[in-house]
Design an enzyme around this catalytic site. Structure first.
Site, mmCIF file in Angstrom:
data_model
loop_
_atom_site.group_PDB
_atom_site.id
_atom_site.type_symbol
_atom_site.label_atom_id
_atom_site.label_comp_id
_atom_site.label_asym_id
_atom_site.label_seq_id
_atom_site.Cartn_x
_atom_site.Cartn_y
_atom_site.Cartn_z
ATOM 1 N N CYS A 38 -3.745 12.174 12.790
ATOM 2 C CA CYS A 38 -4.573 10.961 12.741
ATOM 3 C C CYS A 38 -4.443 10.290 14.109
ATOM 4 O O CYS A 38 -3.879 10.814 15.040
ATOM 5 C CB CYS A 38 -4.128 10.052 11.603
ATOM 6 S SG CYS A 38 -2.674 9.126 12.006
ATOM 7 N N ARG A 43 1.426 14.076 13.107
ATOM 8 C CA ARG A 43 1.799 13.882 11.704
ATOM 9 C C ARG A 43 2.123 15.201 10.982
ATOM 10 O O ARG A 43 1.458 15.592 10.026
ATOM 11 C CB ARG A 43 0.709 13.120 10.953
ATOM 12 C CG ARG A 43 0.187 11.854 11.606
ATOM 13 C CD ARG A 43 1.188 10.747 11.741
ATOM 14 N NE ARG A 43 1.593 10.160 10.483
ATOM 15 C CZ ARG A 43 0.942 9.182 9.856
ATOM 16 N NH1 ARG A 43 -0.199 8.759 10.341
ATOM 17 N NH2 ARG A 43 1.418 8.688 8.725
ATOM 18 N N LYS A 50 0.840 -1.209 0.000
ATOM 19 C CA LYS A 50 0.000 0.000 0.000
ATOM 20 C C LYS A 50 0.873 1.257 0.000
ATOM 21 O O LYS A 50 0.637 2.188 -0.766
ATOM 22 C CB LYS A 50 -0.893 0.008 1.232
ATOM 23 C CG LYS A 50 -1.543 1.347 1.533
ATOM 24 C CD LYS A 50 -2.391 1.345 2.789
ATOM 25 C CE LYS A 50 -1.630 1.546 4.056
ATOM 26 N NZ LYS A 50 -1.338 2.932 4.443
ATOM 27 N N ASN A 51 1.907 1.282 0.859
ATOM 28 C CA ASN A 51 2.656 2.530 1.039
ATOM 29 C C ASN A 51 3.612 2.815 -0.111
ATOM 30 O O ASN A 51 4.065 3.947 -0.261
ATOM 31 C CB ASN A 51 3.383 2.522 2.386
ATOM 32 C CG ASN A 51 2.384 2.594 3.538
ATOM 33 O OD1 ASN A 51 1.196 2.915 3.330
ATOM 34 N ND2 ASN A 51 2.824 2.274 4.732
ATOM 35 N N ASP A 99 5.106 0.165 12.061
ATOM 36 C CA ASP A 99 3.845 -0.415 11.584
ATOM 37 C C ASP A 99 3.686 -1.869 11.988
ATOM 38 O O ASP A 99 2.641 -2.470 11.737
ATOM 39 C CB ASP A 99 3.741 -0.313 10.050
ATOM 40 C CG ASP A 99 3.566 1.112 9.613
ATOM 41 O OD1 ASP A 99 3.689 1.384 8.405
ATOM 42 O OD2 ASP A 99 3.325 1.978 10.477
ATOM 43 N N ARG A 143 -8.483 -0.182 5.161
ATOM 44 C CA ARG A 143 -7.660 0.807 4.461
ATOM 45 C C ARG A 143 -6.392 0.171 3.900
ATOM 46 O O ARG A 143 -5.836 0.620 2.912
ATOM 47 C CB ARG A 143 -7.257 1.921 5.418
ATOM 48 C CG ARG A 143 -8.377 2.796 5.872
ATOM 49 C CD ARG A 143 -7.883 3.933 6.708
ATOM 50 N NE ARG A 143 -6.801 4.645 6.032
ATOM 51 C CZ ARG A 143 -6.161 5.677 6.574
ATOM 52 N NH1 ARG A 143 -6.460 6.103 7.772
ATOM 53 N NH2 ARG A 143 -5.201 6.294 5.914
HETATM 54 C C1 EPZ Z 1 4.679 6.548 6.459
HETATM 55 O O1 EPZ Z 1 4.025 7.627 7.109
HETATM 56 C C2 EPZ Z 1 3.667 5.430 6.404
HETATM 57 N N1 EPZ Z 1 2.504 5.873 5.655
HETATM 58 C C3 EPZ Z 1 3.251 5.028 7.823
HETATM 59 O O2 EPZ Z 1 2.425 3.882 7.692
HETATM 60 C C4 EPZ Z 1 4.504 4.616 8.597
HETATM 61 O O3 EPZ Z 1 4.126 4.342 9.924
HETATM 62 C C5 EPZ Z 1 5.522 5.753 8.571
HETATM 63 O O4 EPZ Z 1 5.822 6.108 7.199
HETATM 64 C C6 EPZ Z 1 6.836 5.357 9.239
HETATM 65 O O5 EPZ Z 1 7.360 4.240 8.599
HETATM 66 C C7 EPZ Z 1 2.595 5.874 4.302
HETATM 67 O O6 EPZ Z 1 3.614 5.530 3.728
HETATM 68 C C8 EPZ Z 1 1.358 6.299 3.555
HETATM 69 P P1 EPZ Z 1 7.134 9.659 8.456
HETATM 70 P P2 EPZ Z 1 4.724 9.094 7.094
HETATM 71 O O7 EPZ Z 1 7.091 10.942 7.729
HETATM 72 O O8 EPZ Z 1 5.456 9.259 5.839
HETATM 73 C C9 EPZ Z 1 7.919 12.934 11.770
HETATM 74 C C10 EPZ Z 1 0.510 2.612 7.874
HETATM 75 O O9 EPZ Z 1 0.143 1.980 8.870
HETATM 76 N N2 EPZ Z 1 7.763 13.929 10.698
HETATM 77 O O10 EPZ Z 1 8.194 8.656 8.126
HETATM 78 O O11 EPZ Z 1 3.695 10.100 7.460
HETATM 79 C C11 EPZ Z 1 6.621 12.218 12.108
HETATM 80 O O12 EPZ Z 1 5.863 12.971 13.038
HETATM 81 C C12 EPZ Z 1 1.046 4.011 8.053
HETATM 82 O O13 EPZ Z 1 0.539 2.165 6.711
HETATM 83 C C13 EPZ Z 1 8.022 15.259 10.977
HETATM 84 O O14 EPZ Z 1 8.360 15.632 12.094
HETATM 85 O O15 EPZ Z 1 5.729 8.934 8.323
HETATM 86 C C14 EPZ Z 1 7.115 10.916 12.688
HETATM 87 O O16 EPZ Z 1 7.439 11.110 14.054
HETATM 88 C C15 EPZ Z 1 0.851 4.520 9.471
HETATM 89 N N3 EPZ Z 1 7.888 16.171 9.966
HETATM 90 C C16 EPZ Z 1 8.404 10.645 11.912
HETATM 91 O O17 EPZ Z 1 8.772 11.890 11.299
HETATM 92 C C17 EPZ Z 1 7.521 15.815 8.697
HETATM 93 O O18 EPZ Z 1 7.433 16.689 7.809
HETATM 94 C C18 EPZ Z 1 8.275 9.602 10.828
HETATM 95 O O19 EPZ Z 1 7.156 9.963 10.032
HETATM 96 C C19 EPZ Z 1 7.248 14.460 8.444
HETATM 97 C C20 EPZ Z 1 7.377 13.531 9.461
#
Ligand code: EPZ
Length: 430
Positions: A117, A122, A22-23, A305, A397
């Site tokens: 969420c 996020r 999915k991701n 995840d 989802r």
């Molecule tokens: C992706 O989310 C995945 N979603 C998430 O999977 C997954 O948990 C996550 O990566 C971590 O592996 C998709 O790919 C659609 P991040 P993403 O940006 O990209 C912080 C699922 O279950 N951050 O890697 O949103 C953030 O708060 C979902 O399929 C900032 O601070 O995650 C977090 O603490 C849930 N500023 C950390 O980075 C930003 O601009 C990692 O988040 C972006 C992120």
């Protein structure tokens, strides 16, 4: 609201086929906008997030032709409106990938700002930092992100936090910027690599994906491609832990074992047998599992995840385990539900202390989010008696045919929409 009704106690035994990731698909579908040629994408998972993103893309003029349940032809030469409707981003945050794709190709994007969420706030400050570094003017007005640039110029960008979304979004915008871009402290997840490979299959010049430094040389245009999405390592890991928690024997097929190394390592630590094949892994758990400690980290560390799935499995292990969630601030909500099933858990900040119990008892629980929902199904499969999981829309989802795949492994699980369905299930399963 739909729910799952489960009668626990059956070890899961048999074979299950894993769907596309999915991701990876969410980033790849968005990136497909960047060419005016027709693109064929295969091994798409048939899950709600993908179907909603396809609707969002059609709403801005992308021609989408579903040729099979798992394949689409897309053409974006008539994309007119660069503004994505709030309805879509409310349903799936990953619509924000359309910013990087539209900005890269049209030098303009208007996309609603994603909300938080259930697992945390996020933020997308790093995405915006990257777009600005490439020369875009980014403003937030009336709940929308407006990103525009006369031209995008390559830049040297350092990500303060390892972020999958920021890495993918910036990579897309930079793919059609002028000159060279270097992104440091990148996410290394397999789905980041898949999006990079997809971009390169359209003629982009992206190197280093899978490492913490990605180097991009911008190109003027991108061309048609045919591409197949990698298998979903999180869906695979979910079934691996379902086998472990139910003391089963499951062959998880259509996977890339290398993507599952952190999950396999933990399953071995807690006493499972794990056998790897070219595109499958077999998980066998014949005795009570042992406790362990785990901390979620960016890939190749243990995936956030997969945190709920190991959490519910450790609730039945002998001994005390410590689970530390270092990525998101609110990913232990399922522990309250697990306690109602008899688990002995204490959550302190981003740490859960789990004292394993001999048995869990079925209860009515509610899925707080996608992965925790799947984990509560695992708990219900391992528990004694009947479990009802509410709010399964979260699970749908990201898991294709979830209950059908579990039933094929011997699970007693059905989707119910009303008490009559539940009564029919009880009559059938005693
Ligand atoms: C992706 O989310 C995945 N979603 C998430 O999977 C997954 O948990 C996550 O990566 C971590 O592996 C998709 O790919 C659609 P991040 P993403 O940006 O990209 C912080 C699922 O279950 N951050 O890697 O949103 C953030 O708060 C979902 O399929 C900032 O601070 O995650 C977090 O603490 C849930 N500023 C950390 O980075 C930003 O601009 C990692 O988040 C972006 C992120």
């Amino acid at each position: 609201m739909e729910q799952y009704i489960i009668r626990g106690g059956n070890p899961l035994v048999g074979e299950v086929e894993i769907s596309g990731a999915k991701n990876a698909a969410l980033g790849i579908l968005a990136a497909a906008i960047m060419t005016d040629d027709t693109v064929l994408i295969e091994n798409l998972p048939d899950v709600r997030d993908i179907n909603v993103l396809l609707e969002a893309m059609e709403s801005i003029g992308v021609k989408v032709e579903r040729i099979t349940k798992h394949a689409v032809l897309m053409n974006s030469k008539n994309v007119g409106d660069l503004c994505v409707d709030y309805e879509y981003i409310k349903k799936i945050r990953a619509s924000y990938y359309l910013i990087g794709a539209l900005l890269g190709k049209y030098k303009k994007a208007v996309v609603p700002l994603p909300g938080g969420c259930n697992i945390g706030s996020r933020p997308i400050d790093l995405h915006i930092k990257g777009f600005k570094a490439l020369g875009a003017k980014v403003t937030i007005r009336n709940g929308f992100i407006i990103a525009e640039a006369d031209q995008l110029k390559g830049s040297h960008i350092y990500l303060d936090t390892v972020s999958v979304g920021a890495t993918i979004n910036i990579m897309m915008a930079a793919a059609m910027a002028e000159g060279r871009t270097i992104i440091e402290n990148c996410a290394r997840e397999p789905h980041v690599v898949d999006v990079a490979n997809f971009l390169n299959s359209m003629g982009a010049n992206v190197k280093g994906a899978g490492t913490d430094v990605i180097r991009i040389r911008g190109v003027q245009s991108l061309h048609k491609t045919e591409y197949s999405i990698i298998p979903d390592q999180i869906e695979a890991g979910t079934f691996m832990f379902a086998a472990a928690a139910t003391k089963g024997d499951v062959m998880v097929k259509h996977v890339i074992p290398k993507h599952l190394e952190a999950t396999t390592a933990k399953l071995l630590e807690i006493g499972c047998e794990v056998e790897e094949f070219d595109d499958a892994v077999r998980v066998v758990a014949s005795k009570r599992l042992r406790s362990t400690n785990v901390k979620t980290l960016p890939y190749p560390g243990y995936p956030t995840d997969m945190q709920p799935q190991i959490g519910v499995t450790l609730a039945l292990a002998s001994g005390t385990s410590i689970v530390t969630e270092s990525i998101f601030e609110n990913r232990f909500k399922y522990m309250d539900e697990l306690t109602r099933m008899g688990a002995d858990v204490r959550v302190e900040g981003n740490t859960a202390i789990i004292s394993g119990v001999e048995k869990l008892s079925g209860a009515r629980v509610s899925a707080p989010d996608l992965r925790a929902g799947a984990a509560l199904v695992i708990a219900g499969l391992a528990a004694e008696g009947e479990t009802i999981v509410d709010d399964i829309i979260y699970i749908q989802r990201g898991y294709e045919d979830f209950e059908e795949k579990l039933r094929s492994l011997g699970a007693e699980i059905e989707r119910a929409t009303c008490e009559r369905d539940a009564q029919k299930f009880r009559l059938k399963h005693g």
